[in-house]
Design a protein around this motif. Sequence first.
Motif: not given
Length: 498
Positions: A272-277, A321-326, A366-368, A385-391
């Motif tokens: 849920a955090g990293y899918g679709a970047a 997952y792939g790249p961000l859109v721009t 890359g994932p963070h 709106f990127g592959p960054v999950l905060s705890t």
Amino acid sequence: MEELSHWIDGKRVAGASGRFADVYNPATGEVQAKVPLASKAELDAAVASAAEAQVKWGATNPQRRARVLMEFVRLLNRDMDKLAETLSREHGKTVPDAKGDVQRGLEVVEFCIGAPHLLKGEYTDSAGPGIDMYSMRQPLGVAAGITPFNFPAMIPMWKMAPAIACGNAFILKPSERDPSVPLMLAELFSEAGLPDGVLQVVNGDKEAVDAILDNPTIAAIGFVGSTPIAEYIYGRGCSNGKRVQCFGGAKNHMIVMPDADMDQAADALVGAGYGAAGERCMAISVAVPVGDETADRLIEKLVPRIEKLKVGPYTSDGMDYGPLVTGAAKERVLGLVEKGIAEGAELVVDGRDFQLQGYEDGFFVGPHLFDRVTRDMAIYREEIFGPVLSTVRAQSYEDALAHAMDHEYGNGTAIFTRDGDTARDFASRINIGMVGINVPIPVPLAYHTFGGWKKSGFGDLNQHGPDAFRFYTRTKTVTARWPSGLKEGGEFHFKQMD
Ligand code: NAD
């Protein structure tokens, strides 16, 4: 280089404004097409011919209209691979994810095939002496949709299918970042038998959006995108007398209770955090473990899973997952990561140096994973709106609940627990529109409705499900008495009908 077009009156029409936007292949960083940006005059002309087409379409019986949607579904399934490939090439998401994008739109089209039933009115026999009363749902005329880049198939279909099923004509202004799939959808609708002009796709930017907001023929606007634009569209659209619904940004919290199955929670968070970047409005961007011991166990489970994620182009199989859109989106996300570090959050997984051989110019990030994030930090307050999950470490259930409740966004949320009382309390008290219990991305199915609260949703009605049929119609109530029911003499006062 490919020059894209608009879709007007049943055919592709070249842009006339002379203004264009670049459409990238996010995996390579190359500009692969140019999309025309419509002028106000082009938008107004598309609306005028949609209004003409709507008259006949609105008078077509709902079952005939539903048959067009039925055929549209068949064609979507026929062209699924082509649609998904085009979508991945412009958006960057993996092909399985792109198919999901088409599929979740298709399911709303399937729901809308039930229009003849959903549009049935209400009837009261003998409301008074010889008096019958009935209500009917009538189309609004011309409706418009303004949609974001992140679901270029699903969200346009969430708008166009109910609007068209209800007998409206529809103007779609898709995102200028990935406009090819919306054009293909219009083409398929036409092949399915939709009369020319009932669906127009007008590509553009702020100029086209402002023209939609100010066009007096457009009766309703459905918007999905970021919150600042949602607020702008809601304000200007409403003050111009239109019916408006706007769905905005999100910061979705997932609360992890000490009794949760930690493997299940960690798997759910990674998907849920990293899918679709992380470019989903229902992505989980904040994990809220309750208690330091839970937090330590969760981080321990998360780190190896995150480090194993496969990031790559849609053309390679098995990518997570792939790249961000721009490139601009990539810069923005990496800028927020730097801010998080500067503000004192602990970067547990660092994806800043991520590089992919052969795709050095692609927009990959890359994932963070951040730990010890606090309320005052930009990475907590803002949608990344990127592959960054905060705890965020909560000290108690009430503390975790307060975090989600106090955040300005209210799109989705989840709780992971084995305790039914806690889950029930959470679902009942939380001030957020979509809630998951041991389900990280609780996107309602087509026959329920989708919508956030607080700064994630503006307007009274949700998207798809029965609300969509309310949004795209207006109610007319008729009171009828035939001569045999008439008493002699006129009536001058309101009175009870007895
Ligand atoms: P965005 O707000 O930049 O763009 C959305 C639409 O608005 C596009 O069609 C764009 O052309 C138009 N637009 C952009 N700037 C404008 C301006 N200044 N004036 C008028 N129109 C303008 O959003 P995006 O980047 O395409 O999409 C990502 C955002 O959408 C995220 O915030 C995400 O959370 C949100 N989103 C929300 C939902 C939901 O259901 N709540 C679903 C998907 C995406």
